[in-house]
Enzyme design. Structure first.
Site, PDB file in Angstrom:
ATOM      1  N   PRO A  43      29.329  37.322  34.261  1.00  0.00           N
ATOM      2  CA  PRO A  43      28.481  38.015  33.294  1.00  0.00           C
ATOM      3  C   PRO A  43      27.014  37.948  33.706  1.00  0.00           C
ATOM      4  O   PRO A  43      26.544  36.925  34.198  1.00  0.00           O
ATOM      5  CB  PRO A  43      28.710  37.218  31.996  1.00  0.00           C
ATOM      6  CG  PRO A  43      29.076  35.842  32.466  1.00  0.00           C
ATOM      7  CD  PRO A  43      29.785  36.006  33.791  1.00  0.00           C
ATOM      8  N   ARG A  97      15.882  52.183  32.019  1.00  0.00           N
ATOM      9  CA  ARG A  97      17.250  52.422  31.534  1.00  0.00           C
ATOM     10  C   ARG A  97      17.361  53.639  30.617  1.00  0.00           C
ATOM     11  O   ARG A  97      18.416  54.241  30.511  1.00  0.00           O
ATOM     12  CB  ARG A  97      17.800  51.173  30.840  1.00  0.00           C
ATOM     13  CG  ARG A  97      17.950  49.977  31.787  1.00  0.00           C
ATOM     14  CD  ARG A  97      18.740  48.849  31.154  1.00  0.00           C
ATOM     15  NE  ARG A  97      20.113  49.195  30.887  1.00  0.00           N
ATOM     16  CZ  ARG A  97      20.597  49.523  29.705  1.00  0.00           C
ATOM     17  NH1 ARG A  97      19.808  49.546  28.640  1.00  0.00           N
ATOM     18  NH2 ARG A  97      21.858  49.832  29.552  1.00  0.00           N
ATOM     19  N   CYS A 117       3.517  59.747  33.879  1.00  0.00           N
ATOM     20  CA  CYS A 117       3.420  61.203  33.985  1.00  0.00           C
ATOM     21  C   CYS A 117       4.800  61.791  34.222  1.00  0.00           C
ATOM     22  O   CYS A 117       5.132  62.226  35.333  1.00  0.00           O
ATOM     23  CB  CYS A 117       2.493  61.570  35.130  1.00  0.00           C
ATOM     24  SG  CYS A 117       0.869  60.887  34.873  1.00  0.00           S
ATOM     25  N   GLU A 118       5.606  61.765  33.200  1.00  0.00           N
ATOM     26  CA  GLU A 118       6.998  62.181  33.322  1.00  0.00           C
ATOM     27  C   GLU A 118       7.467  62.500  31.904  1.00  0.00           C
ATOM     28  O   GLU A 118       7.363  61.644  31.014  1.00  0.00           O
ATOM     29  CB  GLU A 118       7.774  60.978  33.891  1.00  0.00           C
ATOM     30  CG  GLU A 118       9.196  61.218  34.238  1.00  0.00           C
ATOM     31  CD  GLU A 118       9.373  61.876  35.603  1.00  0.00           C
ATOM     32  OE1 GLU A 118       8.540  61.650  36.499  1.00  0.00           O
ATOM     33  OE2 GLU A 118      10.335  62.644  35.725  1.00  0.00           O
TER      34      GLU A 118
HETATM   35  C1  LIG Z   1      29.947  42.555  41.296  1.00  0.00           C
HETATM   36  C2  LIG Z   1      29.223  42.467  39.991  1.00  0.00           C
HETATM   37  N1  LIG Z   1      29.395  41.366  39.231  1.00  0.00           N
HETATM   38  C3  LIG Z   1      28.754  41.233  38.045  1.00  0.00           C
HETATM   39  C4  LIG Z   1      27.908  42.207  37.587  1.00  0.00           C
HETATM   40  C5  LIG Z   1      27.210  41.988  36.283  1.00  0.00           C
HETATM   41  O1  LIG Z   1      27.419  42.976  35.370  1.00  0.00           O
HETATM   42  P1  LIG Z   1      26.890  42.786  33.871  1.00  0.00           P
HETATM   43  O2  LIG Z   1      25.461  42.415  33.955  1.00  0.00           O
HETATM   44  O3  LIG Z   1      27.103  44.109  33.251  1.00  0.00           O
HETATM   45  O4  LIG Z   1      27.709  41.682  33.279  1.00  0.00           O
HETATM   46  C6  LIG Z   1      27.704  43.373  38.350  1.00  0.00           C
HETATM   47  C7  LIG Z   1      26.807  44.444  37.866  1.00  0.00           C
HETATM   48  O5  LIG Z   1      26.626  45.471  38.394  1.00  0.00           O
HETATM   49  C8  LIG Z   1      28.377  43.494  39.581  1.00  0.00           C
HETATM   50  O6  LIG Z   1      28.215  44.572  40.362  1.00  0.00           O
END
Ligand SMILES: Cc1ncc(COP(=O)(O)O)c(C=O)c1O
Length: 447
Positions: free
Chosen positions: A304, A343, A374-375
């Site tokens: 995570p 994002r 500027c977008e």
């Molecule tokens: C290989 C891998 N592990 C873990 C993550 C972490 O994802 P998140 O921050 O959504 O838990 C990512 C995000 O792109 C990833 O590519």
């Protein structure tokens, strides 16, 4: 004695509605109606460190790490550093017992300089450079996740000892939940698809390299996944592949890394992935798959990122102007934007916003919070309710900005990147200083 002391119910009436699902764990509103995090008023952070600024609640980050460890006592939790990496963050998560997943030599160097144990670092990336691979080999990282044939060749020829590797596979499991991004399917750049024999071929090649020690499989299904079911399907397919490797090569793989992508709420009512629901799903899926294939239970790793740091972060901005356009929207323009939060423009992400420096009794009005760049698409929050008496100088706070904000920031329009300020026990501490125009000019060596 203030009126609030005499009439405590007044305090509740003064408290703007701050959804605990979105704001850091230590968020409060003080007697002056100012939002505080970690015992520090966000308005004071704005005054002292300037705006925009990323504020990070240390105890929220530590608390999420502990929750993961308690919820998955048998598994390894590797924090995905790409979400947010500073030396302090690397130290906090490793002190809380997490491993680290990095995806470049730069992230690796940051983790090492914070004292992280290289044996507990995992290197990822669909296209690692030879510099990434050499740095990982030199540092002695515990595992490298192999993602291409070129990498197999490069790794097999580099370093002295045997390198532990996992092979990243794509189990063709789609995720179609709330604002999810999917990477576990056939047609994308990551990993070797299980279908069509691609993974089988890569596994055979790795097993044929004496300098590579294949210990497991890896997959990452995508981002913002809120339904645990795809993880169960992926576990089933990956354990099936491990059983096939045992059958074909006599090798028993012991590690199963199922990636990250655990969804969190960005606005009130958004679904989120509950770690304990995920834990139950993972347990059941492992039991079923291992029993069916008569395969010994592998050690599971979860990665995570967002779910550890996302809700610990709040970005503070100063209002520069309020533009009421007859027959159209009202724009509240702030001193940051897509350079500190890409994002919205990139993924259409939605955020809530609150006034952080005072309590307003003015009626709410629907506005768009726009950035300074500027977008035309430089908007931070569309159709949000803010007090009608908002004025230049007010401080706005945007929650759930801990993950993929600082790490994805740019200096578009030569606007220097904001600082990262940690707050804990009433004390603010700068973790990353604000970038300056001098920093930017230092790289401009061609005049
Ligand atoms: C290989 C891998 N592990 C873990 C993550 C972490 O994802 P998140 O921050 O959504 O838990 C990512 C995000 O792109 C990833 O590519």
């Amino acid at each position: 004695m203030t009126l609030l002391d005499i009439l405590p119910s007044l305090r509740a009436a003064m408290t703007p509605r701050l959804d605990p699902a979105l704001w850091p764990a230590t968020t409060h509103v003080d007697e002056r109606g100012r939002i505080t995090v970690g015992g520090v008023a966000l308005a004071d952070v704005a005054d002292h460190f300037g705006t925009p600024a990323y504020v990070l609640d240390e105890s929220d980050v530590r608390h999420r790490c502990r929750t993961y460890r308690d919820t998955f006592p048998e598994a390894e939790i590797a924090y995905a550093a790409k979400a947010l990496l500073t030396r302090a963050v690397a130290r906090w998560v490793t002190e809380e017992g997490l491993s680290l997943d990095v995806c470049s030599a730069g992230e690796l160097e940051t983790a090492l300089s914070a004292g992280a144990d290289p044996r507990r670092i995992i290197l990822h990336g669909n296209a690692k450079t030879s510099a990434d691979l050499s740095a990982a080999r030199a540092a002695g990282v515990g595992r490298i996740v192999v993602d291409s044939h070129t990498e197999i060749t490069l790794l097999a020829a580099s370093g002295r000892g045997r390198q532990n590797v996992l092979v990243r596979v794509t189990p063709d499991v789609g995720v179609r939940t709330h604002r999810a991004l999917t990477t576990g399917v056939h047609d994308q750049k990551f990993g070797f698809p299980i279908s069509g024999g691609h993974a089988e071929d890569a596994l055979r090649r790795v097993l044929g390299q004496p300098r590579l020690n294949l210990i497991g499989l890896h997959c990452h299904l995508g981002s913002q996944i809120t339904d645990p079911a795809p993880f169960a399907t992926a576990i089933d397919r990956l354990v099936g592949t491990m059983a096939q490797v045992r059958h074909d090569h006599g090798t028993i793989l012991t590690q199963l890394n199922i990636g990250g992508g655990h969804g969190i709420s960005y606005t009130t009512g958004d679904p989120a992935l509950d770690p304990s629901t995920l834990a139950a799903t993972v347990e059941d899926a492992l039991d079923d798959a291992c029993a069916r294939h008569r395969f010994p239970r592998p050690r599971v790793t979860l990665e995570p990122g967002r779910a550890i740091v996302g809700r610990a972060g709040v970005t503070v901005y100063r209002v520069l102007s309020v533009k009421r356009i007859e027959g159209a929207r009202t724009f509240v323009c702030v001193d940051g934007g897509m350079s500190d939060n890409p994002r919205v423009a990139r993924y259409g992400a939605r955020y809530g916003v609150a006034v952080a420096n005072r309590h307003s009794t003015a009626p709410a009005t629907v506005v768009t919070v726009a950035g300074r760049h500027c977008e035309a698409g430089d908007e931070l929050a569309v159709d949000v309710s803010l007090p009608a008496d908002l004025r230049p100088g007010d401080v706005l706070a945007v929650p759930v900005t801990g993950a993929y904000h600082h790490s994805m920031a740019s200096s578009y329009n030569a606007v220097p990147r904001p600082p990262v300020v940690a707050v804990a026990h009433g004390v603010p501490r700068e973790l990353v200083r604000r970038e300056t125009v001098t920093d930017l000019l230092r790289r401009d060596v061609g005049a």
